[in-house]
Scaffold this motif. Structure first.
Motif, PDB file in Angstrom:
ATOM      1  N   ASN A  51     -24.392  12.227  30.015  1.00  0.00           N
ATOM      2  CA  ASN A  51     -24.220  13.404  29.164  1.00  0.00           C
ATOM      3  C   ASN A  51     -24.052  13.025  27.690  1.00  0.00           C
ATOM      4  O   ASN A  51     -23.302  13.645  26.952  1.00  0.00           O
ATOM      5  CB  ASN A  51     -23.065  14.288  29.638  1.00  0.00           C
ATOM      6  N   GLU A  52     -24.786  12.001  27.280  1.00  0.00           N
ATOM      7  CA  GLU A  52     -24.828  11.599  25.874  1.00  0.00           C
ATOM      8  C   GLU A  52     -26.152  12.094  25.294  1.00  0.00           C
ATOM      9  O   GLU A  52     -27.146  12.211  26.008  1.00  0.00           O
ATOM     10  CB  GLU A  52     -24.753  10.075  25.749  1.00  0.00           C
ATOM     11  N   VAL A  53     -26.153  12.352  23.998  1.00  0.00           N
ATOM     12  CA  VAL A  53     -27.323  12.915  23.339  1.00  0.00           C
ATOM     13  C   VAL A  53     -28.094  11.823  22.599  1.00  0.00           C
ATOM     14  O   VAL A  53     -27.509  10.956  21.960  1.00  0.00           O
ATOM     15  CB  VAL A  53     -26.928  14.068  22.382  1.00  0.00           C
ATOM     16  N   MET A  54     -29.421  11.876  22.713  1.00  0.00           N
ATOM     17  CA  MET A  54     -30.285  10.921  22.028  1.00  0.00           C
ATOM     18  C   MET A  54     -30.460  11.325  20.566  1.00  0.00           C
ATOM     19  O   MET A  54     -30.806  12.470  20.272  1.00  0.00           O
ATOM     20  CB  MET A  54     -31.664  10.860  22.683  1.00  0.00           C
ATOM     21  N   LEU A  55     -30.237  10.372  19.675  1.00  0.00           N
ATOM     22  CA  LEU A  55     -30.565  10.543  18.266  1.00  0.00           C
ATOM     23  C   LEU A  55     -31.489   9.408  17.855  1.00  0.00           C
ATOM     24  O   LEU A  55     -31.382   8.285  18.358  1.00  0.00           O
ATOM     25  CB  LEU A  55     -29.311  10.537  17.395  1.00  0.00           C
ATOM     26  N   CYS A  56     -32.387   9.714  16.925  1.00  0.00           N
ATOM     27  CA  CYS A  56     -33.358   8.745  16.433  1.00  0.00           C
ATOM     28  C   CYS A  56     -33.159   8.570  14.933  1.00  0.00           C
ATOM     29  O   CYS A  56     -33.067   9.552  14.200  1.00  0.00           O
ATOM     30  CB  CYS A  56     -34.774   9.244  16.687  1.00  0.00           C
ATOM     31  N   TRP A  67     -30.234  10.095  10.967  1.00  0.00           N
ATOM     32  CA  TRP A  67     -30.405  10.402  12.390  1.00  0.00           C
ATOM     33  C   TRP A  67     -30.912  11.822  12.586  1.00  0.00           C
ATOM     34  O   TRP A  67     -30.529  12.730  11.863  1.00  0.00           O
ATOM     35  CB  TRP A  67     -29.067  10.266  13.116  1.00  0.00           C
ATOM     36  N   ASN A  68     -31.764  11.985  13.605  1.00  0.00           N
ATOM     37  CA  ASN A  68     -32.201  13.325  13.958  1.00  0.00           C
ATOM     38  C   ASN A  68     -32.584  13.420  15.424  1.00  0.00           C
ATOM     39  O   ASN A  68     -32.733  12.407  16.107  1.00  0.00           O
ATOM     40  CB  ASN A  68     -33.351  13.802  13.066  1.00  0.00           C
ATOM     41  N   LEU A  69     -32.727  14.651  15.884  1.00  0.00           N
ATOM     42  CA  LEU A  69     -33.274  14.915  17.205  1.00  0.00           C
ATOM     43  C   LEU A  69     -34.789  14.797  17.111  1.00  0.00           C
ATOM     44  O   LEU A  69     -35.375  15.182  16.096  1.00  0.00           O
ATOM     45  CB  LEU A  69     -32.895  16.333  17.657  1.00  0.00           C
ATOM     46  N   PRO A  70     -35.446  14.267  18.139  1.00  0.00           N
ATOM     47  CA  PRO A  70     -36.905  14.170  18.071  1.00  0.00           C
ATOM     48  C   PRO A  70     -37.533  15.559  17.957  1.00  0.00           C
ATOM     49  O   PRO A  70     -37.288  16.423  18.807  1.00  0.00           O
ATOM     50  CB  PRO A  70     -37.296  13.487  19.378  1.00  0.00           C
ATOM     51  N   ALA A  71     -38.318  15.756  16.919  1.00  0.00           N
ATOM     52  CA  ALA A  71     -38.935  17.068  16.672  1.00  0.00           C
ATOM     53  C   ALA A  71     -40.057  16.919  15.657  1.00  0.00           C
ATOM     54  O   ALA A  71     -40.110  15.940  14.918  1.00  0.00           O
ATOM     55  CB  ALA A  71     -37.883  18.051  16.155  1.00  0.00           C
ATOM     56  N   GLY A  72     -40.930  17.919  15.628  1.00  0.00           N
ATOM     57  CA  GLY A  72     -42.008  17.916  14.648  1.00  0.00           C
ATOM     58  C   GLY A  72     -42.776  19.229  14.705  1.00  0.00           C
ATOM     59  O   GLY A  72     -42.459  20.130  15.490  1.00  0.00           O
ATOM     60  N   PHE A  73     -43.795  19.306  13.892  1.00  0.00           N
ATOM     61  CA  PHE A  73     -44.561  20.545  13.762  1.00  0.00           C
ATOM     62  C   PHE A  73     -45.393  20.833  15.005  1.00  0.00           C
ATOM     63  O   PHE A  73     -46.047  19.949  15.554  1.00  0.00           O
ATOM     64  CB  PHE A  73     -45.483  20.488  12.541  1.00  0.00           C
ATOM     65  N   LEU A  74     -45.360  22.088  15.426  1.00  0.00           N
ATOM     66  CA  LEU A  74     -46.208  22.557  16.508  1.00  0.00           C
ATOM     67  C   LEU A  74     -47.652  22.556  16.011  1.00  0.00           C
ATOM     68  O   LEU A  74     -47.930  22.952  14.879  1.00  0.00           O
ATOM     69  CB  LEU A  74     -45.785  23.978  16.904  1.00  0.00           C
ATOM     70  N   GLU A  75     -48.555  22.106  16.861  1.00  0.00           N
ATOM     71  CA  GLU A  75     -49.979  22.082  16.513  1.00  0.00           C
ATOM     72  C   GLU A  75     -50.621  23.419  16.869  1.00  0.00           C
ATOM     73  O   GLU A  75     -50.114  24.165  17.714  1.00  0.00           O
ATOM     74  CB  GLU A  75     -50.690  20.962  17.280  1.00  0.00           C
ATOM     75  N   ASN A  76     -51.738  23.722  16.230  1.00  0.00           N
ATOM     76  CA  ASN A  76     -52.512  24.903  16.621  1.00  0.00           C
ATOM     77  C   ASN A  76     -52.956  24.740  18.070  1.00  0.00           C
ATOM     78  O   ASN A  76     -53.220  23.622  18.524  1.00  0.00           O
ATOM     79  CB  ASN A  76     -53.737  25.072  15.725  1.00  0.00           C
ATOM     80  N   SER A 132     -39.358   6.339  14.523  1.00  0.00           N
ATOM     81  CA  SER A 132     -37.965   6.133  14.949  1.00  0.00           C
ATOM     82  C   SER A 132     -37.648   4.640  14.939  1.00  0.00           C
ATOM     83  O   SER A 132     -38.074   3.906  15.829  1.00  0.00           O
ATOM     84  CB  SER A 132     -37.745   6.689  16.359  1.00  0.00           C
ATOM     85  N   THR A 133     -36.891   4.209  13.941  1.00  0.00           N
ATOM     86  CA  THR A 133     -36.586   2.785  13.800  1.00  0.00           C
ATOM     87  C   THR A 133     -35.378   2.351  14.611  1.00  0.00           C
ATOM     88  O   THR A 133     -35.140   1.154  14.768  1.00  0.00           O
ATOM     89  CB  THR A 133     -36.349   2.429  12.322  1.00  0.00           C
ATOM     90  N   GLU A 134     -34.636   3.310  15.140  1.00  0.00           N
ATOM     91  CA  GLU A 134     -33.503   3.037  16.014  1.00  0.00           C
ATOM     92  C   GLU A 134     -33.316   4.271  16.887  1.00  0.00           C
ATOM     93  O   GLU A 134     -33.474   5.400  16.421  1.00  0.00           O
ATOM     94  CB  GLU A 134     -32.245   2.782  15.183  1.00  0.00           C
ATOM     95  N   ILE A 135     -33.016   4.042  18.156  1.00  0.00           N
ATOM     96  CA  ILE A 135     -32.758   5.136  19.092  1.00  0.00           C
ATOM     97  C   ILE A 135     -31.462   4.807  19.809  1.00  0.00           C
ATOM     98  O   ILE A 135     -31.288   3.688  20.292  1.00  0.00           O
ATOM     99  CB  ILE A 135     -33.902   5.299  20.110  1.00  0.00           C
ATOM    100  N   GLN A 136     -30.579   5.800  19.850  1.00  0.00           N
ATOM    101  CA  GLN A 136     -29.280   5.564  20.477  1.00  0.00           C
ATOM    102  C   GLN A 136     -28.779   6.855  21.122  1.00  0.00           C
ATOM    103  O   GLN A 136     -29.039   7.945  20.628  1.00  0.00           O
ATOM    104  CB  GLN A 136     -28.290   5.081  19.410  1.00  0.00           C
ATOM    105  N   PHE A 137     -28.045   6.705  22.220  1.00  0.00           N
ATOM    106  CA  PHE A 137     -27.381   7.844  22.845  1.00  0.00           C
ATOM    107  C   PHE A 137     -25.930   7.866  22.392  1.00  0.00           C
ATOM    108  O   PHE A 137     -25.260   6.832  22.374  1.00  0.00           O
ATOM    109  CB  PHE A 137     -27.454   7.744  24.376  1.00  0.00           C
ATOM    110  N   PHE A 138     -25.462   9.064  22.027  1.00  0.00           N
ATOM    111  CA  PHE A 138     -24.106   9.233  21.514  1.00  0.00           C
ATOM    112  C   PHE A 138     -23.329  10.220  22.381  1.00  0.00           C
ATOM    113  O   PHE A 138     -23.840  11.303  22.685  1.00  0.00           O
ATOM    114  CB  PHE A 138     -24.136   9.802  20.092  1.00  0.00           C
ATOM    115  N   PRO A 139     -22.080   9.878  22.731  1.00  0.00           N
ATOM    116  CA  PRO A 139     -21.212  10.910  23.306  1.00  0.00           C
ATOM    117  C   PRO A 139     -20.871  11.910  22.204  1.00  0.00           C
ATOM    118  O   PRO A 139     -20.973  11.599  21.003  1.00  0.00           O
ATOM    119  CB  PRO A 139     -19.976  10.140  23.774  1.00  0.00           C
ATOM    120  N   ALA A 140     -20.470  13.099  22.589  1.00  0.00           N
ATOM    121  CA  ALA A 140     -20.207  14.166  21.621  1.00  0.00           C
ATOM    122  C   ALA A 140     -19.216  13.753  20.542  1.00  0.00           C
ATOM    123  O   ALA A 140     -19.374  14.127  19.375  1.00  0.00           O
ATOM    124  CB  ALA A 140     -19.713  15.418  22.342  1.00  0.00           C
TER     125      ALA A 140
END
Length: 179
Positions: A51-56, A67-76, A132-140
């Motif tokens: 139950n840890e959240v991934m941040l990139c 750090w951010n949640l993986p996301a990006g622009f929706l394509e047509n 994403s140069t680093e990926i880690q899971f974080f507890p709240a």
């Protein structure tokens, strides 16, 4: 917009067309009304078995190094759920299962709407990518709040924490209020 995409004229004016309530770009040469609509950003709040959240950590601008949640622009021609899965794979190479739509966030000044799905890791595999140069899971209780890249991410993360603390597991809708 400098030229009408219908006739090529540079005689464009921002005004409220007849039978409308919103200012639009109108070509005074041919009468074409040009509608401007917000861009859609899709992504995931990904949880592991602990139950840890991934941040990139961002490898690209804007907000390089934060750090951010993986996301990006929706394509047509892309559904929002498919776009969220694509963005996760592009940024992390992870395979996830979408659980539910978690949050919607309006960033009015940038004409953007963010849709974050809650997702669960399917395999214990992810890898670094140019985005994403680093990926880690974080507890709240260990989320690096001062290094979160975007207000949309803060909204989604805060909503997840509220749910962890007993709030109803409902869709959260937020808007950045600029004065």
């Amino acid at each position: 917009m400098n030229y009408c995409s219908h006739c090529g004229s540079d005689h464009l004016k921002r005004k409220i067309p007849a039978d409308d309530q919103v200012k639009r770009i109108v070509c005074e040469n041919c009468g074409t009304i040009h509608y401007e609509n917000p861009r859609t950003i899709v992504g995931c709040l990904i949880l592991n078995d602990k139950n840890e959240v991934m941040l990139c950590r961002r490898g690209i601008e804007p907000q390089l190094g934060l750090w951010n949640l993986p996301a990006g622009f929706l394509e047509n021609d892309e559904a929002v759920d498919s776009g969220a899965l694509r963005e996760v794979f592009e940024e992390t190479r992870a395979e996830v299962e979408l659980i539910k739509l978690h949050s919607i966030y309006n960033l009015l000044k940038a004409q953007q709407v963010y849709l974050f799905f809650r997702a669960q890791m399917l395999k214990d595999y992810y890898e670094l990518t140019p985005e994403s140069t680093e990926i880690q899971f974080f507890p709240a209780d260990q989320i690096p709040w001062k290094e979160i890249a975007f207000s949309s991410n803060v909204h989604a993360l805060e909503h997840w924490i509220h749910i962890q603390n007993g709030a109803p597991d409902e869709l959260s809708i937020g808007t950045l209020k600029l004065h």
